[in-house]
Design a protein around this motif. Structure first.
Motif, PDB file in Angstrom:
ATOM      1  N   SER A   6      25.635 -11.197  -4.440  1.00  0.00           N
ATOM      2  CA  SER A   6      25.366 -11.373  -3.015  1.00  0.00           C
ATOM      3  C   SER A   6      25.067 -12.857  -2.804  1.00  0.00           C
ATOM      4  O   SER A   6      23.927 -13.311  -2.960  1.00  0.00           O
ATOM      5  N   VAL A   7      26.105 -13.610  -2.484  1.00  0.00           N
ATOM      6  CA  VAL A   7      25.996 -15.071  -2.453  1.00  0.00           C
ATOM      7  C   VAL A   7      25.476 -15.540  -1.109  1.00  0.00           C
ATOM      8  O   VAL A   7      25.918 -15.072  -0.055  1.00  0.00           O
ATOM      9  N   GLN A   8      24.543 -16.485  -1.150  1.00  0.00           N
ATOM     10  CA  GLN A   8      23.957 -17.044   0.056  1.00  0.00           C
ATOM     11  C   GLN A   8      24.031 -18.560  -0.002  1.00  0.00           C
ATOM     12  O   GLN A   8      23.890 -19.153  -1.078  1.00  0.00           O
ATOM     13  N   ASN A   9      24.242 -19.187   1.151  1.00  0.00           N
ATOM     14  CA  ASN A   9      24.321 -20.638   1.239  1.00  0.00           C
ATOM     15  C   ASN A   9      23.049 -21.131   1.914  1.00  0.00           C
ATOM     16  O   ASN A   9      22.970 -21.229   3.128  1.00  0.00           O
ATOM     17  N   VAL A  10      22.046 -21.437   1.103  1.00  0.00           N
ATOM     18  CA  VAL A  10      20.735 -21.842   1.597  1.00  0.00           C
ATOM     19  C   VAL A  10      20.600 -23.349   1.454  1.00  0.00           C
ATOM     20  O   VAL A  10      20.883 -23.893   0.383  1.00  0.00           O
ATOM     21  N   PRO A  11      20.172 -24.077   2.495  1.00  0.00           N
ATOM     22  CA  PRO A  11      19.960 -25.523   2.353  1.00  0.00           C
ATOM     23  C   PRO A  11      18.958 -25.838   1.252  1.00  0.00           C
ATOM     24  O   PRO A  11      18.045 -25.039   0.954  1.00  0.00           O
ATOM     25  N   GLY A  12      19.116 -27.029   0.648  1.00  0.00           N
ATOM     26  CA  GLY A  12      18.273 -27.396  -0.488  1.00  0.00           C
ATOM     27  C   GLY A  12      16.784 -27.305  -0.205  1.00  0.00           C
ATOM     28  O   GLY A  12      16.000 -26.874  -1.069  1.00  0.00           O
ATOM     29  N   GLY A  13      16.386 -27.698   0.991  1.00  0.00           N
ATOM     30  CA  GLY A  13      14.975 -27.695   1.315  1.00  0.00           C
ATOM     31  C   GLY A  13      14.363 -26.313   1.469  1.00  0.00           C
ATOM     32  O   GLY A  13      13.139 -26.189   1.571  1.00  0.00           O
ATOM     33  N   GLU A  14      15.190 -25.262   1.479  1.00  0.00           N
ATOM     34  CA  GLU A  14      14.690 -23.900   1.682  1.00  0.00           C
ATOM     35  C   GLU A  14      14.789 -23.031   0.426  1.00  0.00           C
ATOM     36  O   GLU A  14      14.415 -21.857   0.454  1.00  0.00           O
ATOM     37  N   ILE A  15      15.304 -23.599  -0.670  1.00  0.00           N
ATOM     38  CA  ILE A  15      15.554 -22.791  -1.874  1.00  0.00           C
ATOM     39  C   ILE A  15      14.258 -22.252  -2.470  1.00  0.00           C
ATOM     40  O   ILE A  15      14.146 -21.062  -2.801  1.00  0.00           O
ATOM     41  N   TYR A  16      13.265 -23.119  -2.652  1.00  0.00           N
ATOM     42  CA  TYR A  16      12.021 -22.696  -3.302  1.00  0.00           C
ATOM     43  C   TYR A  16      11.376 -21.533  -2.552  1.00  0.00           C
ATOM     44  O   TYR A  16      10.967 -20.540  -3.155  1.00  0.00           O
ATOM     45  N   GLN A  17      11.304 -21.652  -1.243  1.00  0.00           N
ATOM     46  CA  GLN A  17      10.693 -20.596  -0.440  1.00  0.00           C
ATOM     47  C   GLN A  17      11.474 -19.300  -0.557  1.00  0.00           C
ATOM     48  O   GLN A  17      10.884 -18.207  -0.667  1.00  0.00           O
ATOM     49  N   ALA A  18      12.821 -19.399  -0.567  1.00  0.00           N
ATOM     50  CA  ALA A  18      13.645 -18.189  -0.665  1.00  0.00           C
ATOM     51  C   ALA A  18      13.439 -17.491  -1.999  1.00  0.00           C
ATOM     52  O   ALA A  18      13.404 -16.253  -2.073  1.00  0.00           O
ATOM     53  N   LEU A  19      13.277 -18.254  -3.073  1.00  0.00           N
ATOM     54  CA  LEU A  19      12.999 -17.656  -4.381  1.00  0.00           C
ATOM     55  C   LEU A  19      11.605 -17.039  -4.413  1.00  0.00           C
ATOM     56  O   LEU A  19      11.397 -15.952  -4.967  1.00  0.00           O
ATOM     57  N   SER A  20      10.652 -17.729  -3.820  1.00  0.00           N
ATOM     58  CA  SER A  20       9.266 -17.256  -3.843  1.00  0.00           C
ATOM     59  C   SER A  20       9.083 -15.942  -3.098  1.00  0.00           C
ATOM     60  O   SER A  20       8.263 -15.103  -3.489  1.00  0.00           O
ATOM     61  N   THR A  21       9.851 -15.761  -2.028  1.00  0.00           N
ATOM     62  CA  THR A  21       9.703 -14.555  -1.209  1.00  0.00           C
ATOM     63  C   THR A  21      10.602 -13.409  -1.673  1.00  0.00           C
ATOM     64  O   THR A  21      10.498 -12.299  -1.146  1.00  0.00           O
ATOM     65  N   GLY A  22      11.497 -13.670  -2.631  1.00  0.00           N
ATOM     66  CA  GLY A  22      12.426 -12.640  -3.081  1.00  0.00           C
ATOM     67  C   GLY A  22      13.708 -12.587  -2.287  1.00  0.00           C
ATOM     68  O   GLY A  22      14.553 -11.713  -2.530  1.00  0.00           O
ATOM     69  N   ALA A  23      13.884 -13.506  -1.329  1.00  0.00           N
ATOM     70  CA  ALA A  23      15.149 -13.550  -0.590  1.00  0.00           C
ATOM     71  C   ALA A  23      16.297 -13.949  -1.516  1.00  0.00           C
ATOM     72  O   ALA A  23      17.449 -13.621  -1.257  1.00  0.00           O
ATOM     73  N   GLU A  74      13.577 -29.880 -11.170  1.00  0.00           N
ATOM     74  CA  GLU A  74      12.155 -29.990 -11.520  1.00  0.00           C
ATOM     75  C   GLU A  74      11.348 -30.469 -10.318  1.00  0.00           C
ATOM     76  O   GLU A  74      10.266 -29.943 -10.027  1.00  0.00           O
ATOM     77  N   LYS A  75      11.879 -31.459  -9.600  1.00  0.00           N
ATOM     78  CA  LYS A  75      11.196 -31.970  -8.409  1.00  0.00           C
ATOM     79  C   LYS A  75      11.054 -30.889  -7.346  1.00  0.00           C
ATOM     80  O   LYS A  75      10.066 -30.849  -6.605  1.00  0.00           O
ATOM     81  N   LEU A  76      12.046 -29.990  -7.287  1.00  0.00           N
ATOM     82  CA  LEU A  76      12.004 -28.903  -6.318  1.00  0.00           C
ATOM     83  C   LEU A  76      11.058 -27.780  -6.754  1.00  0.00           C
ATOM     84  O   LEU A  76      10.686 -26.925  -5.952  1.00  0.00           O
ATOM     85  N   GLY A  77      10.683 -27.777  -8.045  1.00  0.00           N
ATOM     86  CA  GLY A  77       9.743 -26.785  -8.563  1.00  0.00           C
ATOM     87  C   GLY A  77      10.367 -25.460  -8.941  1.00  0.00           C
ATOM     88  O   GLY A  77       9.671 -24.440  -9.029  1.00  0.00           O
ATOM     89  N   LEU A  78      11.677 -25.449  -9.214  1.00  0.00           N
ATOM     90  CA  LEU A  78      12.353 -24.182  -9.494  1.00  0.00           C
ATOM     91  C   LEU A  78      11.838 -23.520 -10.767  1.00  0.00           C
ATOM     92  O   LEU A  78      11.880 -22.288 -10.898  1.00  0.00           O
ATOM     93  N   GLN A  79      11.353 -24.319 -11.719  1.00  0.00           N
ATOM     94  CA  GLN A  79      10.826 -23.780 -12.967  1.00  0.00           C
ATOM     95  C   GLN A  79       9.561 -22.955 -12.745  1.00  0.00           C
ATOM     96  O   GLN A  79       9.167 -22.165 -13.610  1.00  0.00           O
ATOM     97  N   GLU A  80       8.952 -23.108 -11.587  1.00  0.00           N
ATOM     98  CA  GLU A  80       7.731 -22.356 -11.292  1.00  0.00           C
ATOM     99  C   GLU A  80       8.016 -20.907 -10.918  1.00  0.00           C
ATOM    100  O   GLU A  80       7.132 -20.051 -11.018  1.00  0.00           O
ATOM    101  N   VAL A  81       9.253 -20.625 -10.484  1.00  0.00           N
ATOM    102  CA  VAL A  81       9.579 -19.270 -10.029  1.00  0.00           C
ATOM    103  C   VAL A  81      10.675 -18.600 -10.864  1.00  0.00           C
ATOM    104  O   VAL A  81      10.857 -17.386 -10.762  1.00  0.00           O
ATOM    105  N   CYS A  82      11.386 -19.372 -11.678  1.00  0.00           N
ATOM    106  CA  CYS A  82      12.434 -18.810 -12.532  1.00  0.00           C
ATOM    107  C   CYS A  82      12.295 -19.383 -13.940  1.00  0.00           C
ATOM    108  O   CYS A  82      12.448 -20.594 -14.135  1.00  0.00           O
ATOM    109  N   PRO A  83      12.039 -18.550 -14.934  1.00  0.00           N
ATOM    110  CA  PRO A  83      11.797 -19.075 -16.280  1.00  0.00           C
ATOM    111  C   PRO A  83      13.056 -19.401 -17.077  1.00  0.00           C
ATOM    112  O   PRO A  83      12.973 -20.124 -18.079  1.00  0.00           O
ATOM    113  N   TYR A  84      14.213 -18.872 -16.673  1.00  0.00           N
ATOM    114  CA  TYR A  84      15.438 -19.052 -17.466  1.00  0.00           C
ATOM    115  C   TYR A  84      16.382 -20.043 -16.792  1.00  0.00           C
ATOM    116  O   TYR A  84      16.700 -19.904 -15.596  1.00  0.00           O
TER     117      TYR A  84
END
Length: 362
Positions: A192-209, A222-232
Motif C-alpha cells: 500500500s504505497v503512499q507519497n508522503v512529503p519528507g517533513g511528514e514521514i516521522y509523524q506518519a511512522l509514529s502514528t502507524g499511518a 538519521e537527522k529525520l530520526g527514522l531509527q527511533e521508530v524503525c529498527p531495521y
C-alpha cells in the motif's frame, strides 16, 4: 546631400533602428527578486543545503542583480504543489525532486531516478555528456518550464522497517512510503504505497499511518530520526540508485533574463548538483556507523526480493513507452546507462571491489 535626401536617409535609418529594437529580446532591467518554492521543509539535511547553494550561487554569479528567495514547503504552497505554482506564474521557480510530478508526465521520473536505473555517475554522464540535459529542457518546456539538475543524493537506501522482510510476500499490505515509479513497482508487489512529503514521514511512522519508509540515506535519515521508530535498515535499494534534484524556472521568467543571467542559473544548478553529491557521500558513511553503534540492525534484501523488484520495475517502465516523450527519454537513458555500465563495471567497480578486498574495507 540635399535636405530631401537627408530626411529620406534619416527616416530609413530610424526605421531600421526601430526594427532592430523590436526584434531584440525584451530582457527585464535592474535588480530582480525571484521566489523559489520547494518540496522540502526548511533546514532538512542535504536537500535544503542544495536549495541554499543554488540561491547563493545565482546571487553571486549575477553580482547581486538576482536575489532568489527560497520558500519551504507549506510557506507559500504545499510540497507537491510547487510544479503547478511555477507553471501558473504564482512562483518564479521551484526546487524539488522531479519524480514527484509523474502525474504531469511519467518521464519526469528520469530526472530524479527510476527503479533499476542510473547511478549518480551514470546520470551525470547522460545529463552532461550526452543528451540528458537537452531532453530535460524539451520535457520541461512542454509545461512552460526551464529545468536543470541541481542536486544529487547518490544511491538511496532500501528503507526502514519495523520488522525484517524475508520474501517478496512480506510487502503485501505493507503501508510503505515511496514516491515515483519505484512506488508504482512496489504496488505491484501488493504494498500500500503512499507519497508522503519528507517533513511528514516521522509523524506518519509514529502514528502507524506508515509501516515502513524510504527517505534518502543514513545521514539525512538519521537527522529525520527514522531509527527511533524503525529498527531495521536496508542500505541498498532498487528504486533510487542515484537520485537527482532539480530546479525549474517559469519559462517566461527565464527568457526575460539576460543571456549571462540565464547562464548563471545553469552554472549555479550544476555546481549545486556536484557539491550535493559530495556532501551526501561524505556524510553517509559516518552516519551509518553511528546508526549501527546505536542499535540499528542493517539487513540486505534476499535475491528473490531483488528479482521481484526487477520484474515489477520493468513492467512499470515498459507500460509508459506508448507515450512519445517518455519513450524518447527512456530509450536515451537506457542506452546511455548500458554503455556507461559496460565500462564502469569492468574498470571502476572491479577496481573498488579488489581494492576493498586487499585493504580490508567493508
Amino acid at each position: 546631400m540635399d535636405r530631401r535626401s537627408f530626411l529620406k536617409t534619416s527616416a530609413m535609418g530610424g526605421s531600421a533602428a526601430a526594427a532592430t529594437a523590436l526584434a531584440a529580446p525584451a530582457y527585464a532591467q535592474g535588480k530582480r527578486t525571484l521566489t523559489m518554492v520547494t518540496t522540502w521543509p526548511r533546514g532538512l539535511a542535504g536537500v535544503w543545503d542544495s536549495v541554499e547553494r543554488v540561491a547563493n550561487n545565482i546571487s553571486a554569479a549575477t553580482d547581486g542583480q538576482i536575489t532568489v528567495v527560497p520558500k519551504a514547503a507549506g510557506e507559500l504552497v504545499g510540497a507537491f504543489e510547487v510544479f503547478d505554482a511555477v507553471t501558473a506564474g504564482q512562483a518564479d521557480m521551484y526546487h524539488g525532486a522531479d519524480y514527484y510530478f509523474v502525474g504531469q508526465n511519467p518521464a519526469f521520473a528520469y530526472f530524479t531516478a527510476v527503479p533499476f536505473g542510473m547511478t549518480a555517475p551514470e546520470m551525470m554522464t547522460w545529463y552532461y555528456g550526452q543528451d540528458g540535459m537537452a531532453l530535460h529542457h524539451e520535457l520541461g518546456e512542454i509545461f512552460g518550464l526551464k529545468s536543470y539538475l541541481a542536486g544529487q543524493t547518490g544511491a538511496q537506501g532500501g528503507g526502514w522497517f519495523r520488522k525484517p522482510v524475508m520474501s517478496a510476500d512480506d510487502f503485501k499490505g505493507l503501508k510503505f512510503r515511496m514516491p515515483g515509479l519505484g512506488g508504482q513497482a512496489l504496488s505491484k508487489l501488493g504494498a500500500s504505497v503512499q507519497n508522503v512529503p519528507g517533513g511528514e514521514i516521522y509523524q506518519a511512522l509514529s502514528t502507524g499511518a506508515l509501516d515502513a519508509t524510504e527517505w534518502i540515506g543514513p545521514w539525512s535519515d538519521e537527522k529525520l530520526g527514522l531509527q527511533e521508530v524503525c529498527p531495521y535498515y536496508y542500505p541498498a535499494g532498487f528504486h533510487e540508485p542515484g537520485a537527482a534534484l532539480s530546479i525549474a524556472t517559469n519559462l517566461e521568467v527565464f527568457e526575460s533574463l539576460t543571456p549571462s543571467q540565464q547562464k548563471a542559473v545553469e552554472i549555479a544548478a550544476g555546481d549545486a548538483h556536484q557539491a550535493n553529491y559530495a556532501q551526501f557521500t561524505a556524510n553517509n558513511g559516518p552516519a551509518l556507523q553511528r546508526l549501527v553503534a546505536g542499535g540499528t540492525k542493517v539487513e540486505q534484501f534476499t535475491p528473490d526480493i531483488w528479482d521481484a523488484f526487477g520484474a515489477a520495475s520493468i513492467e512499470v517502465l515498459e507500460g509508459y513507452t506508448n507515450d512519445d516523450i517518455f519513450k524518447k527519454i527512456h530509450d536515451s537513458a537506457q542506452k546511455s546507462m548500458r554503455e556507461s555500465s559496460g565500462w564502469l563495471s569492468r574498470a571502476e567497480s572491479a577496481y573498488t571491489s579488489e581494492r576493498n578486498r586487499v585493504l580490508g574495507v567493508n
